[in-house]
Motif scaffolding. Structure first.
Motif, PDB file in Angstrom:
ATOM      1  N   SER A 174       0.861  -1.222   0.072  1.00  0.00           N
ATOM      2  CA  SER A 174       0.112   0.026  -0.133  1.00  0.00           C
ATOM      3  C   SER A 174       0.826   1.257  -0.050  1.00  0.00           C
ATOM      4  O   SER A 174       0.267   2.312  -0.251  1.00  0.00           O
ATOM      5  N   ARG A 175       2.169   1.073   0.126  1.00  0.00           N
ATOM      6  CA  ARG A 175       3.120   2.071   0.359  1.00  0.00           C
ATOM      7  C   ARG A 175       4.141   2.326  -0.937  1.00  0.00           C
ATOM      8  O   ARG A 175       4.549   3.486  -1.124  1.00  0.00           O
ATOM      9  N   TYR A 176       4.293   1.244  -1.575  1.00  0.00           N
ATOM     10  CA  TYR A 176       5.324   1.374  -2.506  1.00  0.00           C
ATOM     11  C   TYR A 176       4.670   0.661  -4.040  1.00  0.00           C
ATOM     12  O   TYR A 176       3.818   0.010  -3.954  1.00  0.00           O
ATOM     13  N   GLY A 177       5.394   1.130  -4.972  1.00  0.00           N
ATOM     14  CA  GLY A 177       5.183   0.661  -6.181  1.00  0.00           C
ATOM     15  C   GLY A 177       5.398  -0.703  -6.484  1.00  0.00           C
ATOM     16  O   GLY A 177       6.322  -1.444  -5.403  1.00  0.00           O
ATOM     17  N   ARG A 178       5.416  -1.485  -7.490  1.00  0.00           N
ATOM     18  CA  ARG A 178       5.769  -2.865  -7.525  1.00  0.00           C
ATOM     19  C   ARG A 178       7.377  -2.899  -7.731  1.00  0.00           C
ATOM     20  O   ARG A 178       7.826  -3.996  -7.207  1.00  0.00           O
ATOM     21  N   SER A 179       7.859  -1.938  -8.355  1.00  0.00           N
ATOM     22  CA  SER A 179       9.503  -2.145  -8.363  1.00  0.00           C
ATOM     23  C   SER A 179      10.193  -2.154  -6.981  1.00  0.00           C
ATOM     24  O   SER A 179      10.910  -2.812  -6.595  1.00  0.00           O
ATOM     25  N   THR A 180       9.618  -0.848  -6.027  1.00  0.00           N
ATOM     26  CA  THR A 180      10.234  -1.170  -4.805  1.00  0.00           C
ATOM     27  C   THR A 180      10.034  -2.130  -3.977  1.00  0.00           C
ATOM     28  O   THR A 180      10.539  -2.724  -3.450  1.00  0.00           O
ATOM     29  N   LEU A 181       8.555  -2.652  -4.277  1.00  0.00           N
ATOM     30  CA  LEU A 181       7.963  -3.746  -3.581  1.00  0.00           C
ATOM     31  C   LEU A 181       8.705  -5.028  -3.800  1.00  0.00           C
ATOM     32  O   LEU A 181       8.952  -5.952  -2.858  1.00  0.00           O
ATOM     33  N   GLN A 182       9.350  -5.336  -5.058  1.00  0.00           N
ATOM     34  CA  GLN A 182      10.294  -6.193  -5.371  1.00  0.00           C
ATOM     35  C   GLN A 182      11.494  -6.190  -4.527  1.00  0.00           C
ATOM     36  O   GLN A 182      11.866  -7.431  -3.906  1.00  0.00           O
ATOM     37  N   HIS A 183      12.109  -5.182  -4.242  1.00  0.00           N
ATOM     38  CA  HIS A 183      13.206  -5.109  -3.314  1.00  0.00           C
ATOM     39  C   HIS A 183      13.031  -5.391  -1.902  1.00  0.00           C
ATOM     40  O   HIS A 183      13.695  -6.084  -1.160  1.00  0.00           O
ATOM     41  N   VAL A 184      11.719  -5.054  -1.435  1.00  0.00           N
ATOM     42  CA  VAL A 184      11.164  -5.257  -0.025  1.00  0.00           C
ATOM     43  C   VAL A 184      11.261  -6.752   0.118  1.00  0.00           C
ATOM     44  O   VAL A 184      11.581  -7.422   1.078  1.00  0.00           O
ATOM     45  N   VAL A 185      10.478  -7.413  -0.672  1.00  0.00           N
ATOM     46  CA  VAL A 185      10.091  -8.952  -0.825  1.00  0.00           C
ATOM     47  C   VAL A 185      11.559  -9.549  -0.849  1.00  0.00           C
ATOM     48  O   VAL A 185      11.770 -10.595   0.111  1.00  0.00           O
ATOM     49  N   SER A 186      12.622  -9.175  -1.536  1.00  0.00           N
ATOM     50  CA  SER A 186      13.810  -9.654  -1.481  1.00  0.00           C
ATOM     51  C   SER A 186      14.575  -9.599  -0.341  1.00  0.00           C
ATOM     52  O   SER A 186      15.192 -10.553   0.188  1.00  0.00           O
ATOM     53  N   ASP A 187      14.507  -8.238   0.345  1.00  0.00           N
ATOM     54  CA  ASP A 187      14.994  -8.363   1.673  1.00  0.00           C
ATOM     55  C   ASP A 187      14.426  -8.859   2.790  1.00  0.00           C
ATOM     56  O   ASP A 187      15.186  -9.553   3.486  1.00  0.00           O
ATOM     57  N   VAL A 188      13.265  -8.956   2.556  1.00  0.00           N
ATOM     58  CA  VAL A 188      12.487  -9.985   3.588  1.00  0.00           C
ATOM     59  C   VAL A 188      12.870 -11.516   3.629  1.00  0.00           C
ATOM     60  O   VAL A 188      13.085 -12.125   4.554  1.00  0.00           O
ATOM     61  N   ARG A 189      13.095 -12.009   2.496  1.00  0.00           N
ATOM     62  CA  ARG A 189      13.393 -13.087   2.110  1.00  0.00           C
ATOM     63  C   ARG A 189      14.880 -13.612   2.656  1.00  0.00           C
ATOM     64  O   ARG A 189      15.159 -14.606   3.384  1.00  0.00           O
ATOM     65  N   GLY A 190      15.733 -12.720   2.312  1.00  0.00           N
ATOM     66  CA  GLY A 190      17.128 -12.821   2.869  1.00  0.00           C
ATOM     67  C   GLY A 190      17.147 -13.027   4.260  1.00  0.00           C
ATOM     68  O   GLY A 190      17.868 -13.925   4.923  1.00  0.00           O
ATOM     69  N   PHE A 191      16.443 -12.063   5.107  1.00  0.00           N
ATOM     70  CA  PHE A 191      16.360 -11.960   6.483  1.00  0.00           C
ATOM     71  C   PHE A 191      15.696 -13.389   7.082  1.00  0.00           C
ATOM     72  O   PHE A 191      16.436 -13.775   7.986  1.00  0.00           O
ATOM     73  N   LEU A 192      14.918 -13.803   6.287  1.00  0.00           N
ATOM     74  CA  LEU A 192      14.204 -15.155   6.763  1.00  0.00           C
ATOM     75  C   LEU A 192      14.937 -16.085   6.646  1.00  0.00           C
ATOM     76  O   LEU A 192      14.981 -17.161   7.498  1.00  0.00           O
TER      77      LEU A 192
END
Length: 413
Positions: A174-192
């Motif tokens: 709800s805060r970011y566009g698709r391109s930025t959200l891709q980076h967010v998902v990638s960061d979350v995956r790496g942390f998990l």
């Protein structure tokens, strides 16, 4: 000296029970930080109210001051007029610099400090990521953890479930566009994945996150016409120090296509005046780049160094225009760009300074410069990165377009 700042009231200020003995040293420190006469005068005058605040709370010696006490003092004056809160913060930096008061120790107010610190060390020492990339990972990780704590104050890493992750991704979406959200998902995956290796979360959580679909090259590079770039440069008011600095910054980007982070890290030693060269240590690719020092850029840099740059011992070329004097951050060119766009009155739809880099590449392409040369000037490691700008050459694209059949004409397959 405080006597020069307050010729009729210096004795009264020097007699302040708590802060009086250090006011001369405080003023000397303000000078070194680049504060001007009027600012120094205001800061010293406000020390009377600060001294009274602490005496009412029975703080009669500097040894009795603590970072927490200074923080509460700043909060107290923040709700009152006079700008005293800013002076408290400046005074605290002086105390810490002079080792009068200990630096504020970050409070481990969550159970996540240790695992996050371990993850950041892993990104640096094992994966070898750059500092800027690690900072982005850290920002995303804390967003994830604080979001969970906001919903459940008792949340712990072992409580992570797929539902927790999904709710956060919906929130980020709800805060970011698709391109930025891709980076967010990638960061979350790496942390998990990292936490799963340490058995701190259930394994496999990182595989249960869908990446938002974003098509490669679905957007054109954001570039301005070269006339607009020239008009923006000419609109900068170079009668003030910040204007001289910003003009030099944007001229560097417009002449060489530099990134904002490269501008911030540019040092005095990187300019070889005798050889007529400028050496760039690219923050993104970590590859050195040597470029010819053009006369307009040299003139703009000399004007800044001689007329507008604050007197300071820093080796970085570009410093803040207002005190405290320090090297500009990597975000500063972006802030300056948005300010100058508003001041110019030009119709410029792009809010990021990176569009000047794209504009430079498009200008070179329009002038007939080969792609390989453009890639070398931009510091690209792959010609594939440079080929993106071919899509901006509309005139050349029209020449290779296939003719459309006339209406009613049969199309032979």
């Amino acid at each position: 000296m405080i006597r020069e700042l307050l010729p009729t009231a210096y004795a009264r200020h020097l007699s302040l029970p708590l802060l009086g003995p250090i006011l001369d040293d405080f003023d000397d420190w303000l000078v070194l930080q680049g504060y001007r006469f009027n600012s120094r005068q205001c800061y010293l005058l406000r020390c009377t109210a600060i001294d009274a605040y602490f005496r009412k709370r029975h703080r009669t010696t500097l040894a009795s001051l603590t970072p927490e006490g200074l923080r509460k003092c700043s909060q107290y004056f923040r709700r009152r007029p006079g700008g005293i809160s800013n002076t408290v913060g400046c005074l605290q930096r002086f105390f810490q610099d002079q080792k009068i008061v200990a630096a504020q120790i970050p409070r481990a107010d969550t159970p996540f400090e240790a695992p996050v610190a371990a993850y950041l060390r892993y990104l640096s020492e094992v994966r070898g990521l750059s500092r800027s990339t690690i900072e982005q990972h850290e920002h995303t990780v804390w967003q994830l953890l604080r979001y969970q704590l906001a919903s459940d104050i008792t949340f712990r890493l072992a409580d992570f479930t797929q539902a927790h992750i999904e709710r956060f991704i919906v929130y980020a979406g709800s805060r970011y566009g698709r391109s930025t959200l891709q980076h967010v998902v990638s960061d979350v995956r790496g942390f998990l994945r990292f936490l799963a290796l340490r058995s701190e979360v259930p394994p496999g959580l990182d595989q249960q996150i869908d990446t938002p679909r974003a098509y490669r090259l679905e957007h054109l590079p954001r570039a301005l016409s070269w006339d607009t770039v020239t008009a923006l440069l000419e609109s900068i008011d170079r009668k003030c120090a910040s204007g001289v600095r910003d003009y030099a910054i944007f001229l560097l980007i417009g002449t060489y296509g530099l990134r904002g982070c490269d501008i911030a890290s540019l040092r005095l030693d990187d300019i070889d005046w005798h050889a007529g060269e400028i050496h760039i240590n690219q923050s993104k690719t970590r590859h050195p780049l040597t470029l010819p020092l053009t006369d307009p850029v040299a003139t703009a840099l000399i004007a800044y160094l001689q007329e507008a740059r604050p007197r300071a011992s820093y080796r970085e070329i570009f410093l803040t225009a207002i005190a405290p004097t320090r090297p500009i951050t990597r975000q500063a060119p972006g802030y300056a760009y948005r300010f100058r766009v508003r001041q110019s009155g030009l119709v410029i739809p792009y809010q990021g300074v990176h569009c000047l880099r794209h504009s430079y590449a498009a200008h070179l392409l329009h002038e007939g410069v080969p792609l390989k040369t453009i890639g070398d000037l931009l510091g690209h490691r792959s010609t594939e990165s440079t080929c993106v700008y071919l899509r901006l050459d509309h005139e050349e694209l029209r020449e290779v377009a296939l003719p459309l059949p006339a209406i009613g004409e049969e199309v032979i397959s």
